[in-house]
Enzyme design. Sequence first.
Site, PDB file in Angstrom:
ATOM      1  N   LYS A  85       0.829  -1.212   0.000  1.00 27.73           N
ATOM      2  CA  LYS A  85       0.000   0.000   0.000  1.00 27.73           C
ATOM      3  C   LYS A  85       0.866   1.266   0.000  1.00 27.73           C
ATOM      4  O   LYS A  85       0.616   2.187  -0.773  1.00 27.73           O
ATOM      5  CB  LYS A  85      -0.931  -0.041   1.230  1.00 27.73           C
ATOM      6  CG  LYS A  85      -1.815   1.180   1.386  1.00 27.73           C
ATOM      7  CD  LYS A  85      -3.033   0.873   2.237  1.00 27.73           C
ATOM      8  CE  LYS A  85      -2.789   0.958   3.724  1.00 27.73           C
ATOM      9  NZ  LYS A  85      -2.695   2.341   4.231  1.00 27.73           N
ATOM     10  N   SER A  86       1.881   1.322   0.857  1.00 27.91           N
ATOM     11  CA  SER A  86       2.717   2.538   0.920  1.00 27.91           C
ATOM     12  C   SER A  86       3.447   2.773  -0.400  1.00 27.91           C
ATOM     13  O   SER A  86       3.546   3.908  -0.887  1.00 27.91           O
ATOM     14  CB  SER A  86       3.760   2.416   2.035  1.00 27.91           C
ATOM     15  OG  SER A  86       3.143   2.508   3.283  1.00 27.91           O
ATOM     16  N   ARG A  98       2.829   5.823  -3.420  1.00 31.28           N
ATOM     17  CA  ARG A  98       3.929   6.639  -3.956  1.00 31.28           C
ATOM     18  C   ARG A  98       4.097   6.427  -5.456  1.00 31.28           C
ATOM     19  O   ARG A  98       4.440   7.374  -6.186  1.00 31.28           O
ATOM     20  CB  ARG A  98       5.225   6.338  -3.185  1.00 31.28           C
ATOM     21  CG  ARG A  98       5.162   6.970  -1.772  1.00 31.28           C
ATOM     22  CD  ARG A  98       6.118   6.326  -0.821  1.00 31.28           C
ATOM     23  NE  ARG A  98       6.171   6.961   0.488  1.00 31.28           N
ATOM     24  CZ  ARG A  98       5.295   6.729   1.487  1.00 31.28           C
ATOM     25  NH1 ARG A  98       4.278   5.892   1.306  1.00 31.28           N
ATOM     26  NH2 ARG A  98       5.409   7.345   2.646  1.00 31.28           N
ATOM     27  N   GLY A 135      -4.876   8.392   5.437  1.00 30.30           N
ATOM     28  CA  GLY A 135      -3.946   9.375   5.991  1.00 30.30           C
ATOM     29  C   GLY A 135      -2.798   9.641   5.034  1.00 30.30           C
ATOM     30  O   GLY A 135      -2.334  10.783   4.906  1.00 30.30           O
ATOM     31  N   ARG A 189      -8.187  12.812  12.650  1.00 26.51           N
ATOM     32  CA  ARG A 189      -6.748  12.542  12.803  1.00 26.51           C
ATOM     33  C   ARG A 189      -5.924  13.834  12.781  1.00 26.51           C
ATOM     34  O   ARG A 189      -6.287  14.806  12.124  1.00 26.51           O
ATOM     35  CB  ARG A 189      -6.286  11.542  11.724  1.00 26.51           C
ATOM     36  CG  ARG A 189      -6.940  10.186  11.980  1.00 26.51           C
ATOM     37  CD  ARG A 189      -6.538   9.154  10.984  1.00 26.51           C
ATOM     38  NE  ARG A 189      -5.132   8.803  11.091  1.00 26.51           N
ATOM     39  CZ  ARG A 189      -4.530   7.967  10.255  1.00 26.51           C
ATOM     40  NH1 ARG A 189      -5.199   7.420   9.264  1.00 26.51           N
ATOM     41  NH2 ARG A 189      -3.253   7.685  10.422  1.00 26.51           N
ATOM     42  N   ASP A 213       2.377  -0.517  12.112  1.00 29.59           N
ATOM     43  CA  ASP A 213       1.130  -1.074  11.571  1.00 29.59           C
ATOM     44  C   ASP A 213       0.946  -2.546  11.944  1.00 29.59           C
ATOM     45  O   ASP A 213      -0.154  -3.088  11.817  1.00 29.59           O
ATOM     46  CB  ASP A 213       1.106  -0.941  10.040  1.00 29.59           C
ATOM     47  CG  ASP A 213       0.964   0.513   9.601  1.00 29.59           C
ATOM     48  OD1 ASP A 213       0.583   1.354  10.434  1.00 29.59           O
ATOM     49  OD2 ASP A 213       1.242   0.807   8.427  1.00 29.59           O
ATOM     50  N   ARG A 222      -5.880   2.656  18.388  1.00 30.76           N
ATOM     51  CA  ARG A 222      -5.642   1.194  18.357  1.00 30.76           C
ATOM     52  C   ARG A 222      -5.267   0.647  19.724  1.00 30.76           C
ATOM     53  O   ARG A 222      -5.504  -0.538  19.993  1.00 30.76           O
ATOM     54  CB  ARG A 222      -4.586   0.840  17.301  1.00 30.76           C
ATOM     55  CG  ARG A 222      -5.127   0.997  15.893  1.00 30.76           C
ATOM     56  CD  ARG A 222      -4.168   0.534  14.810  1.00 30.76           C
ATOM     57  NE  ARG A 222      -4.826   0.653  13.511  1.00 30.76           N
ATOM     58  CZ  ARG A 222      -4.213   0.806  12.342  1.00 30.76           C
ATOM     59  NH1 ARG A 222      -2.897   0.868  12.305  1.00 30.76           N
ATOM     60  NH2 ARG A 222      -4.906   0.885  11.222  1.00 30.76           N
ATOM     61  N   ARG A 243      -7.155  -2.769  10.230  1.00 30.79           N
ATOM     62  CA  ARG A 243      -6.155  -3.643  10.880  1.00 30.79           C
ATOM     63  C   ARG A 243      -6.716  -4.273  12.157  1.00 30.79           C
ATOM     64  O   ARG A 243      -6.325  -5.376  12.536  1.00 30.79           O
ATOM     65  CB  ARG A 243      -4.859  -2.877  11.159  1.00 30.79           C
ATOM     66  CG  ARG A 243      -4.189  -2.416   9.865  1.00 30.79           C
ATOM     67  CD  ARG A 243      -2.716  -2.091  10.036  1.00 30.79           C
ATOM     68  NE  ARG A 243      -2.284  -1.198   8.973  1.00 30.79           N
ATOM     69  CZ  ARG A 243      -1.983  -1.565   7.733  1.00 30.79           C
ATOM     70  NH1 ARG A 243      -2.061  -2.810   7.363  1.00 30.79           N
ATOM     71  NH2 ARG A 243      -1.611  -0.678   6.837  1.00 30.79           N
TER      72      ARG A 243
HETATM   73  C1  S3P Z   1       2.600   5.282   6.061  1.00 29.75           C
HETATM   74  C2  S3P Z   1       3.239   5.666   7.203  1.00 29.75           C
HETATM   75  C3  S3P Z   1       2.819   5.275   8.554  1.00 29.75           C
HETATM   76  C4  S3P Z   1       1.859   4.091   8.520  1.00 29.75           C
HETATM   77  C5  S3P Z   1       0.800   4.241   7.469  1.00 29.75           C
HETATM   78  C6  S3P Z   1       1.427   4.389   6.093  1.00 29.75           C
HETATM   79  C7  S3P Z   1       3.128   5.734   4.759  1.00 29.75           C
HETATM   80  O1  S3P Z   1       2.163   6.359   9.174  1.00 29.75           O
HETATM   81  O2  S3P Z   1       1.260   3.905   9.772  1.00 29.75           O
HETATM   82  O3  S3P Z   1      -0.046   3.095   7.467  1.00 29.75           O
HETATM   83  O4  S3P Z   1       2.784   5.150   3.717  1.00 29.75           O
HETATM   84  O5  S3P Z   1       3.921   6.685   4.747  1.00 29.75           O
HETATM   85  P1  S3P Z   1       2.991   7.520   9.925  1.00 29.75           P
HETATM   86  O6  S3P Z   1       3.968   8.023   8.984  1.00 29.75           O
HETATM   87  O7  S3P Z   1       1.988   8.569  10.278  1.00 29.75           O
HETATM   88  O8  S3P Z   1       3.580   6.881  11.128  1.00 29.75           O
END
Ligand code: S3P
Length: 426
Positions: A21-22, A26, A93, A121, A312, A343, A385
């Site tokens: 996902k991350s 990007r 987020g 948030r 996570d 969480r 999650r």
């Molecule tokens: C993420 C960073 C993390 C993670 C989120 C995805 C990202 O959050 O918890 O699920 O893709 O950069 P934080 O950067 O706020 O810790």
Amino acid sequence: MKLSFDKITSVKGELTFKGDKSISHRAVFFSSMAEGISTIFNLSGCEDVNSTINAFELLGAKFNYEDNKLIVKGIGKNNFIQPVKDIYCGNSGTTARLISGILASQKFQSTITGDDSLSLRPMRRIIEPLEKMGAKISHNNFKLPITFSPIEEIRPIRYELKIPSAQVKSAILIAGLFNDDFTEVIETVPSRDHTERMLNLDFKVQNGRKRIFSSSRNYPCNNEYSIPGDISSASFFIVLAILSDNSNLLIKNISLNPTRIAFIDILKQMGADILIEEIGVSNGEPFGNIKVSSSRLKNIEIPSFLIPNLIDEIPILSVAGVFAEGDFCISNATELRFKETDRISALCKNYASMGLSVDEFEDGFSISGKVKNQYGVFKTFNDHRIAMTFSIFSMLLDRGGEIDNAECTKVSNPDFFDQIRLITNI
Ligand code: S3P
């Protein structure tokens, strides 16, 4: 939709996962920002990444799915268009925080919104540094909706992160791409480094401090991305295989980025039988195969500097902790309170309902004792999650259990329940 689970007997077989996902977020960001055509293979199909795609459509990118790939016609650095409506980031987020780095730097006004969870948030963490860069931002007491007013040009900044957060780090570095001079972000506790790797950013590590630099020289060009499987989605199956008898699971082509696999190091130190084979690197991101077998676990002390690199995975790691010898304890994890739900509170409530002794504190919790109820009725708090964590926990209970919302798993892994069926023969 409520969903119930029986106890599973064993886990057997092989799994592959859609793109991390991350990394997927990007890849969509950098393809959309670049001028020209980019191609993305194995993009995550999750709702969060769809929020990022929808956001960039409003800013002028064009997307086309062809067979197993997404073709992106990117916008180019100076061609972003003013969105005709508010940019809705859903539950994501990462979408909201990273896109703020772009919107803060534009000559037009735009507004981002989100669902009920995202609207609660904290956004001060990105608003403050972006304002220091000259952004003009109005907000709802440091929460969404956030409106970015037009500015002539974003300014470079030298900024030391106050909390270890890849989202904050990335928002600043992405804004830094819109100025010719270097923006520098200083990180004292490591967080996931996909932005640095995928943009090939320069960095220096001195005395445990990482200084990362971005400028217009790093603005992304069109590219081909091939995204390794999502290690966070895999973590649920890794723990299920470890905790079930007579189990062997092979996970193929999964992301092995070192800033994402701290939970594997912890599980190994707890006694888990996990083998990792790195087979390549794609767009700067290492990937490979993981083999897991049933194991007996013993709780260990989890070092605080590793927390951001397993943030996570803490919910599912706590399931391993409940079934391990000794007490499970996590601290220095206040950030868990600011995720899709609080969480720490969600985990503690669900574990307490099973007759376990739970001690909740500001930055973590500990669990001791044995599971007393053999059927669990769990609340997900609409957090993907938490939903997946207690689906797995249910499958390990003698009489099974149920979760109150199965739908929310689509936020990160729409394949979750199909994958369970595949390896458990349910
Ligand atoms: C993420 C960073 C993390 C993670 C989120 C995805 C990202 O959050 O918890 O699920 O893709 O950069 P934080 O950067 O706020 O810790």
